[in-house]
Design a protein around this motif. Structure first.
Motif, mmCIF file in Angstrom:
data_model
loop_
_atom_site.group_PDB
_atom_site.id
_atom_site.type_symbol
_atom_site.label_atom_id
_atom_site.label_comp_id
_atom_site.label_asym_id
_atom_site.label_seq_id
_atom_site.Cartn_x
_atom_site.Cartn_y
_atom_site.Cartn_z
ATOM 1 N N VAL A 146 0.805 -1.256 0.090
ATOM 2 C CA VAL A 146 -0.140 0.104 0.055
ATOM 3 C C VAL A 146 0.973 1.074 0.012
ATOM 4 O O VAL A 146 1.713 1.585 0.996
ATOM 5 N N ILE A 147 0.782 2.079 -1.136
ATOM 6 C CA ILE A 147 1.639 3.188 -1.127
ATOM 7 C C ILE A 147 0.883 4.469 -0.886
ATOM 8 O O ILE A 147 1.690 5.508 -0.844
ATOM 9 N N TYR A 148 -0.516 4.378 -1.045
ATOM 10 C CA TYR A 148 -1.074 5.655 -0.699
ATOM 11 C C TYR A 148 -2.530 5.132 0.206
ATOM 12 O O TYR A 148 -3.322 3.999 -0.110
ATOM 13 N N SER A 149 -2.643 6.101 1.385
ATOM 14 C CA SER A 149 -3.820 5.781 2.033
ATOM 15 C C SER A 149 -4.393 6.975 2.481
ATOM 16 O O SER A 149 -3.789 7.742 2.735
ATOM 17 N N SER A 150 -5.746 7.174 2.171
ATOM 18 C CA SER A 150 -6.224 8.702 2.536
ATOM 19 C C SER A 150 -6.233 9.004 3.862
ATOM 20 O O SER A 150 -6.228 10.002 4.681
ATOM 21 N N ASN A 151 -6.325 7.847 4.531
ATOM 22 C CA ASN A 151 -6.010 7.806 6.173
ATOM 23 C C ASN A 151 -4.768 8.458 6.652
ATOM 24 O O ASN A 151 -4.646 9.079 7.834
ATOM 25 N N GLU A 152 -3.805 8.251 5.731
ATOM 26 C CA GLU A 152 -2.342 8.657 6.202
ATOM 27 C C GLU A 152 -2.062 9.998 5.378
ATOM 28 O O GLU A 152 -0.917 10.666 5.838
ATOM 29 N N HIS A 153 -2.158 9.885 4.077
ATOM 30 C CA HIS A 153 -1.377 10.664 3.393
ATOM 31 C C HIS A 153 -2.414 12.044 2.828
ATOM 32 O O HIS A 153 -1.944 13.198 2.067
ATOM 33 N N GLY A 154 -3.709 12.008 3.108
ATOM 34 C CA GLY A 154 -4.400 13.125 3.069
ATOM 35 C C GLY A 154 -5.124 12.880 1.993
ATOM 36 O O GLY A 154 -5.144 12.201 1.100
ATOM 37 N N VAL A 155 -6.544 13.619 1.968
ATOM 38 C CA VAL A 155 -7.499 13.397 0.976
ATOM 39 C C VAL A 155 -7.541 14.598 -0.107
ATOM 40 O O VAL A 155 -8.395 15.647 -0.335
ATOM 41 N N CYS A 156 -6.373 14.459 -0.831
ATOM 42 C CA CYS A 156 -6.451 15.397 -2.010
ATOM 43 C C CYS A 156 -5.823 14.755 -3.191
ATOM 44 O O CYS A 156 -4.891 14.062 -3.071
ATOM 45 N N LEU A 157 -6.038 15.162 -4.626
ATOM 46 C CA LEU A 157 -5.408 14.467 -5.690
ATOM 47 C C LEU A 157 -3.926 14.899 -5.830
ATOM 48 O O LEU A 157 -3.166 14.053 -6.074
ATOM 49 N N THR A 158 -3.559 16.151 -5.156
ATOM 50 C CA THR A 158 -2.344 16.634 -4.953
ATOM 51 C C THR A 158 -1.326 15.353 -4.179
ATOM 52 O O THR A 158 -0.320 14.784 -4.811
ATOM 53 N N LEU A 240 -11.922 3.472 -23.399
ATOM 54 C CA LEU A 240 -11.544 4.641 -22.684
ATOM 55 C C LEU A 240 -11.106 3.979 -21.080
ATOM 56 O O LEU A 240 -12.208 3.799 -20.320
ATOM 57 N N PHE A 241 -9.979 3.778 -20.927
ATOM 58 C CA PHE A 241 -9.453 3.122 -19.725
ATOM 59 C C PHE A 241 -9.469 3.958 -18.504
ATOM 60 O O PHE A 241 -10.141 3.713 -17.540
ATOM 61 N N MET A 242 -8.513 4.747 -18.636
ATOM 62 C CA MET A 242 -8.181 5.710 -17.584
ATOM 63 C C MET A 242 -8.025 7.219 -17.961
ATOM 64 O O MET A 242 -7.657 7.508 -18.973
ATOM 65 N N ALA A 243 -8.360 7.897 -17.079
ATOM 66 C CA ALA A 243 -8.425 9.745 -17.326
ATOM 67 C C ALA A 243 -8.197 10.087 -15.913
ATOM 68 O O ALA A 243 -8.426 9.696 -14.641
ATOM 69 N N ALA A 244 -7.214 11.391 -15.924
ATOM 70 C CA ALA A 244 -7.170 11.982 -14.765
ATOM 71 C C ALA A 244 -6.684 13.405 -14.957
ATOM 72 O O ALA A 244 -6.011 13.747 -15.855
ATOM 73 N N ASP A 245 -7.048 14.413 -14.196
ATOM 74 C CA ASP A 245 -6.647 15.597 -14.005
ATOM 75 C C ASP A 245 -6.702 16.159 -12.528
ATOM 76 O O ASP A 245 -6.828 15.466 -11.681
ATOM 77 N N SER A 246 -6.657 17.655 -12.435
ATOM 78 C CA SER A 246 -6.753 18.205 -11.105
ATOM 79 C C SER A 246 -7.947 18.062 -10.557
ATOM 80 O O SER A 246 -8.031 18.631 -9.096
#
Length: 298
Positions: A146-158, A240-246
């Motif tokens: 697990v490299i990201y967890s909203s509990n530990e790293h914060g709840v934002c896309l940045t 259309l597999f994956m997409a992402a932005d800010s």
């Protein structure tokens, strides 16, 4: 006569090299099972490619053996060498059959053993072993973490992009407020979002047909790319597999969003989409996230 002598020298040299190669493989201090498992685990090598190369090697061994029988006398070609050819082929086949079976349907017990010290705030070892049985075999040779967890790293896309952007592939897992668990296997790094059309302020889709959606709770389901299940080409809306932005991350689209999370990773939507022909991944199309995790392979 001169041509015959030249051919004889070439044949002797070839058989000498061939014998050295046989001696090397016969005495190699590595079990054949480990050799094949490492081969299947090489990044970018599919089971099909490895099997094709195995067939080529077997054909080469057979042709060289036939050549040696025609060009050399019985006292120069030990009978044990032919027996060794059979031994190599017969010993390799159970391994190949095991690996083929393993790649098609790895058991949960094998997955649990392979997971080692894997820890997640969302997935139990048994639940992770289910996902483990779905991922490409070359990836399952690596250790999940697990490299990201909203509990530990914060709840934002940045924070999300900083933690997971360079990893490929990844598994996105969501636990909703009602404790339903679902997510996506994402075949391509999220840094590929940088290829978006900035001039027109539109995001472009990326990823490959290895991407899939899944539900773990309340019911285990996997939704693969529709293009992998049909022999004909699929429309653009099904690619259309994956997409992402800010503002969001999205897996699966085309007449609906397969799995979409907002910029705070707090709210999301799941619908039927053309890419995976999936049902909504949870009981409510619009959901609130309790925890979001990303798993990578190292």
């Amino acid at each position: 006569m001169q041509q015959l002598n030249t051919y004889k020298v070439t044949s002797d040299d070839m058989m000498g090299s061939f014998q050295k190669l046989l001696d090397f493989f016969q005495n190699i201090p590595v079990p054949v099972e480990k050799v094949f498992k490492i081969a299947y685990g090489i990044r970018g090598f599919s089971e099909k490619i490895v099997n094709q190369q195995l067939i080529k090697v077997q054909m080469t061994l057979k042709s060289q053996a036939n050549l040696s029988e025609r060009s050399m006398s019985a006292d120069r070609l030990p009978s044990s060498q032919s027996a060794y050819h059979l031994q190599v082929n017969s010993s390799a086949q159970p391994v190949i059959r095991e690996l083929r079976l393993d790649s098609l349907s790895r058991t949960r017990s094998v997955g649990v053993v392979a997971l080692g010290n894997f820890k997640s705030s969302i997935l139990t070892a048994e639940q992770m072993s289910i996902i483990w049985s779905w991922i490409p075999i070359r990836v399952s040779m690596l250790q999940p973490e697990v490299i990201y967890s909203s509990n530990e790293h914060g709840v934002c896309l940045t924070a999300f992009y900083m933690a997971v952007g360079s990893y490929e592939p990844t598994i996105l897992v969501v636990k909703a407020m009602n404790d339903e668990v679902f997510g996506a296997y994402c075949s391509t790094s999220w840094n590929a979002r940088n290829s978006c059309d900035r001039e027109n302020k539109k995001h472009s889709y990326f990823g490959t047909g290895e991407t899939f959606l899944f539900t773990i709770v309340p019911e285990v389901k996997k939704y693969t790319w529709v293009g992998s299940e049909c022999g004909t080409d699929v429309p653009h809306s099904a690619k259309l597999f994956m997409a992402a932005d800010s503002r969001m991350i999205n897996v699966g689209a085309g007449n609906g969003q397969g799995l979409l999370l907002d910029d705070n990773l707090l709210y999301g939507r799941t619908e039927h989409c053309d890419t995976f022909a999936n049902e909504p991944l949870c009981s409510s199309k619009d959901f609130q996230c309790k925890i979001v995790e990303v798993i990578a392979f190292k």
